[in-house]
Design an enzyme around this catalytic site. Structure first.
Site, PDB file in Angstrom:
ATOM      1  N   CYS A 165      79.241 -48.071 -11.267  1.00 28.78           N
ATOM      2  CA  CYS A 165      78.196 -47.266 -10.608  1.00 28.78           C
ATOM      3  C   CYS A 165      78.729 -45.958 -10.037  1.00 28.78           C
ATOM      4  O   CYS A 165      77.960 -45.131  -9.548  1.00 28.78           O
ATOM      5  CB  CYS A 165      77.501 -48.080  -9.514  1.00 28.78           C
ATOM      6  SG  CYS A 165      76.770 -49.577 -10.161  1.00 28.78           S
ATOM      7  N   HIS A 173      68.115 -44.869 -13.200  1.00 26.12           N
ATOM      8  CA  HIS A 173      67.265 -46.008 -12.853  1.00 26.12           C
ATOM      9  C   HIS A 173      65.804 -45.603 -12.946  1.00 26.12           C
ATOM     10  O   HIS A 173      65.450 -44.441 -12.714  1.00 26.12           O
ATOM     11  CB  HIS A 173      67.510 -46.476 -11.416  1.00 26.12           C
ATOM     12  CG  HIS A 173      68.891 -46.982 -11.169  1.00 26.12           C
ATOM     13  ND1 HIS A 173      69.336 -48.186 -11.660  1.00 26.12           N
ATOM     14  CD2 HIS A 173      69.929 -46.456 -10.478  1.00 26.12           C
ATOM     15  CE1 HIS A 173      70.590 -48.381 -11.265  1.00 26.12           C
ATOM     16  NE2 HIS A 173      70.973 -47.338 -10.559  1.00 26.12           N
ATOM     17  N   HIS A 180      74.563 -42.501 -14.041  1.00 21.25           N
ATOM     18  CA  HIS A 180      73.674 -43.437 -14.727  1.00 21.25           C
ATOM     19  C   HIS A 180      72.279 -43.303 -14.126  1.00 21.25           C
ATOM     20  O   HIS A 180      72.104 -42.665 -13.096  1.00 21.25           O
ATOM     21  CB  HIS A 180      74.189 -44.890 -14.606  1.00 21.25           C
ATOM     22  CG  HIS A 180      74.238 -45.382 -13.201  1.00 21.25           C
ATOM     23  ND1 HIS A 180      75.227 -45.035 -12.313  1.00 21.25           N
ATOM     24  CD2 HIS A 180      73.390 -46.180 -12.506  1.00 21.25           C
ATOM     25  CE1 HIS A 180      75.008 -45.601 -11.153  1.00 21.25           C
ATOM     26  NE2 HIS A 180      73.892 -46.306 -11.231  1.00 21.25           N
ATOM     27  N   HIS A 210      63.031 -37.369 -11.895  1.00 22.71           N
ATOM     28  CA  HIS A 210      63.711 -36.708 -13.006  1.00 22.71           C
ATOM     29  C   HIS A 210      64.804 -35.756 -12.525  1.00 22.71           C
ATOM     30  O   HIS A 210      65.034 -34.706 -13.140  1.00 22.71           O
ATOM     31  CB  HIS A 210      62.715 -35.995 -13.926  1.00 22.71           C
ATOM     32  CG  HIS A 210      61.918 -36.957 -14.757  1.00 22.71           C
ATOM     33  ND1 HIS A 210      60.849 -37.662 -14.247  1.00 22.71           N
ATOM     34  CD2 HIS A 210      62.045 -37.345 -16.033  1.00 22.71           C
ATOM     35  CE1 HIS A 210      60.358 -38.445 -15.184  1.00 22.71           C
ATOM     36  NE2 HIS A 210      61.067 -38.285 -16.283  1.00 22.71           N
ATOM     37  N   GLU A 227      66.134 -50.530  -7.531  1.00 29.01           N
ATOM     38  CA  GLU A 227      66.651 -49.946  -8.769  1.00 29.01           C
ATOM     39  C   GLU A 227      66.170 -50.750  -9.971  1.00 29.01           C
ATOM     40  O   GLU A 227      66.077 -50.252 -11.076  1.00 29.01           O
ATOM     41  CB  GLU A 227      68.179 -49.948  -8.747  1.00 29.01           C
ATOM     42  CG  GLU A 227      68.767 -49.014  -7.707  1.00 29.01           C
ATOM     43  CD  GLU A 227      70.280 -49.093  -7.645  1.00 29.01           C
ATOM     44  OE1 GLU A 227      70.858 -50.101  -8.104  1.00 29.01           O
ATOM     45  OE2 GLU A 227      70.888 -48.142  -7.127  1.00 29.01           O
ATOM     46  N   HIS A 264      71.910 -40.970 -10.855  1.00 34.26           N
ATOM     47  CA  HIS A 264      72.800 -40.814  -9.709  1.00 34.26           C
ATOM     48  C   HIS A 264      74.176 -41.374 -10.060  1.00 34.26           C
ATOM     49  O   HIS A 264      74.369 -42.000 -11.107  1.00 34.26           O
ATOM     50  CB  HIS A 264      72.226 -41.491  -8.439  1.00 34.26           C
ATOM     51  CG  HIS A 264      72.321 -42.986  -8.415  1.00 34.26           C
ATOM     52  ND1 HIS A 264      72.266 -43.725  -7.259  1.00 34.26           N
ATOM     53  CD2 HIS A 264      72.480 -43.901  -9.416  1.00 34.26           C
ATOM     54  CE1 HIS A 264      72.372 -45.007  -7.534  1.00 34.26           C
ATOM     55  NE2 HIS A 264      72.494 -45.149  -8.825  1.00 34.26           N
TER      56      HIS A 264
HETATM   57  N1  LIG Z   1      73.587 -52.420  -1.556  1.00 31.70           N
HETATM   58  C1  LIG Z   1      73.646 -51.676  -2.675  1.00 31.70           C
HETATM   59  N2  LIG Z   1      74.456 -52.027  -3.662  1.00 31.70           N
HETATM   60  C2  LIG Z   1      74.490 -51.293  -4.787  1.00 31.70           C
HETATM   61  C3  LIG Z   1      73.663 -50.169  -4.925  1.00 31.70           C
HETATM   62  C4  LIG Z   1      72.813 -49.809  -3.857  1.00 31.70           C
HETATM   63  O1  LIG Z   1      72.061 -48.817  -3.907  1.00 31.70           O
HETATM   64  N3  LIG Z   1      72.828 -50.589  -2.757  1.00 31.70           N
HETATM   65  N4  LIG Z   1      73.670 -49.481  -6.081  1.00 31.70           N
HETATM   66  C5  LIG Z   1      74.435 -49.805  -7.105  1.00 31.70           C
HETATM   67  C6  LIG Z   1      74.338 -49.008  -8.367  1.00 31.70           C
HETATM   68  O2  LIG Z   1      73.389 -47.986  -8.246  1.00 31.70           O
HETATM   69  C7  LIG Z   1      74.087 -49.760  -9.680  1.00 31.70           C
HETATM   70  O3  LIG Z   1      73.410 -48.940 -10.586  1.00 31.70           O
HETATM   71  C8  LIG Z   1      73.384 -51.034  -9.613  1.00 31.70           C
HETATM   72  O4  LIG Z   1      74.370 -51.988  -9.674  1.00 31.70           O
HETATM   73  P1  LIG Z   1      74.328 -53.434 -10.314  1.00 31.70           P
HETATM   74  O5  LIG Z   1      72.957 -53.957 -10.282  1.00 31.70           O
HETATM   75  O6  LIG Z   1      75.361 -54.193  -9.629  1.00 31.70           O
HETATM   76  O7  LIG Z   1      74.809 -53.166 -11.779  1.00 31.70           O
HETATM   77  P2  LIG Z   1      74.126 -53.524 -13.153  1.00 31.70           P
HETATM   78  O8  LIG Z   1      72.939 -52.682 -13.362  1.00 31.70           O
HETATM   79  O9  LIG Z   1      75.148 -53.403 -14.191  1.00 31.70           O
HETATM   80  O10 LIG Z   1      73.646 -55.020 -12.982  1.00 31.70           O
HETATM   81  P3  LIG Z   1      74.282 -56.389 -13.413  1.00 31.70           P
HETATM   82  O11 LIG Z   1      73.291 -57.390 -12.889  1.00 31.70           O
HETATM   83  O12 LIG Z   1      75.596 -56.487 -12.723  1.00 31.70           O
HETATM   84  O13 LIG Z   1      74.360 -56.361 -14.891  1.00 31.70           O
HETATM   85  C9  LIG Z   1      75.402 -50.893  -6.993  1.00 31.70           C
HETATM   86  N5  LIG Z   1      75.306 -51.639  -5.801  1.00 31.70           N
HETATM   87 ZN   LIG Z   2      72.695 -46.963  -9.692  1.00 36.32          ZN
END
Ligand SMILES: Nc1nc2c(c(=O)[nH]1)N=C([C@H](O)[C@H](O)COP(=O)(O)OP(=O)(O)OP(=O)(O)O)CN2
Ligand SMILES: [Zn+2]
Length: 128
Positions: free
Chosen positions: A27, A33, A31, A72, A116, A18
């Site tokens: 994000c 999950h 990318h 997928h 995720e 997504h």
């Molecule tokens: N409340 C939400 N916040 C975020 C969502 C969501 O669905 N609900 N999703 C994302 C993104 O999908 C992202 O892939 C995940 O973000 P994040 O964990 O912040 O990024 P990282 O995987 O790089 O993790 P780090 O812990 O920062 O390395 C964002 N926020």
């Molecule tokens: Zn994501």
């Protein structure tokens, strides 16, 4: 006096890609999950003889059906996520809405949690 009830929990996983729209950061880019999903249902009465709230197998089948369009897939292309942002919050509500109409009369949705990754998740519930 408190009213007793039962909860059943089933879990599953799916892999998908997504991109978050209107998101300032990495994000916003495509990318993927390995999503983990937990569904909890609730009810007050058990079936006669078998004494089940509902069969775990039937509940798992409903969850599998709800996840099929997402697994997928590039979620942004799957309705309603072609218009609704594919956040964990919205995915949890989508799974709720997909499953709720197919539950037996005596069983109600309680919560849907989408993660995720292990350290963070979103839960959708509706107040009674
Ligand atoms: N409340 C939400 N916040 C975020 C969502 C969501 O669905 N609900 N999703 C994302 C993104 O999908 C992202 O892939 C995940 O973000 P994040 O964990 O912040 O990024 P990282 O995987 O790089 O993790 P780090 O812990 O920062 O390395 C964002 N926020
Ligand atoms: Zn994501």
């Amino acid at each position: 006096m408190s009213r007793p009830f039962w909860k059943l929990t089933v879990r599953s996983e799916f892999c998908a890609a997504h991109a978050l729209r209107h998101y300032q950061g990495k994000c916003e880019h495509l990318h993927g999950h390995n999503y983990a999903v937990e569904v909890v249902v609730k009810g007050y009465t058990l079936s006669q003889n078998t004494e089940l709230l509902m069969d775990f197998g039937d509940l798992k089948a409903l969850l599998k059906q709800a996840l099929e369009p997402l697994d997928h897939a590039y979620i942004n292309d799957v309705p309603p996520f072609d218009a609704v942002n594919p956040s964990s919050e919205n995915l949890a509500r989508y799974i709720w809405n997909q499953m709720a109409p197919s539950l037996p009369e005596t069983v109600k949705m309680y919560s849907v949690t989408v993660a995720e990754k292990g350290i963070q998740s979103a839960t959708y519930m509706e107040e009674e």
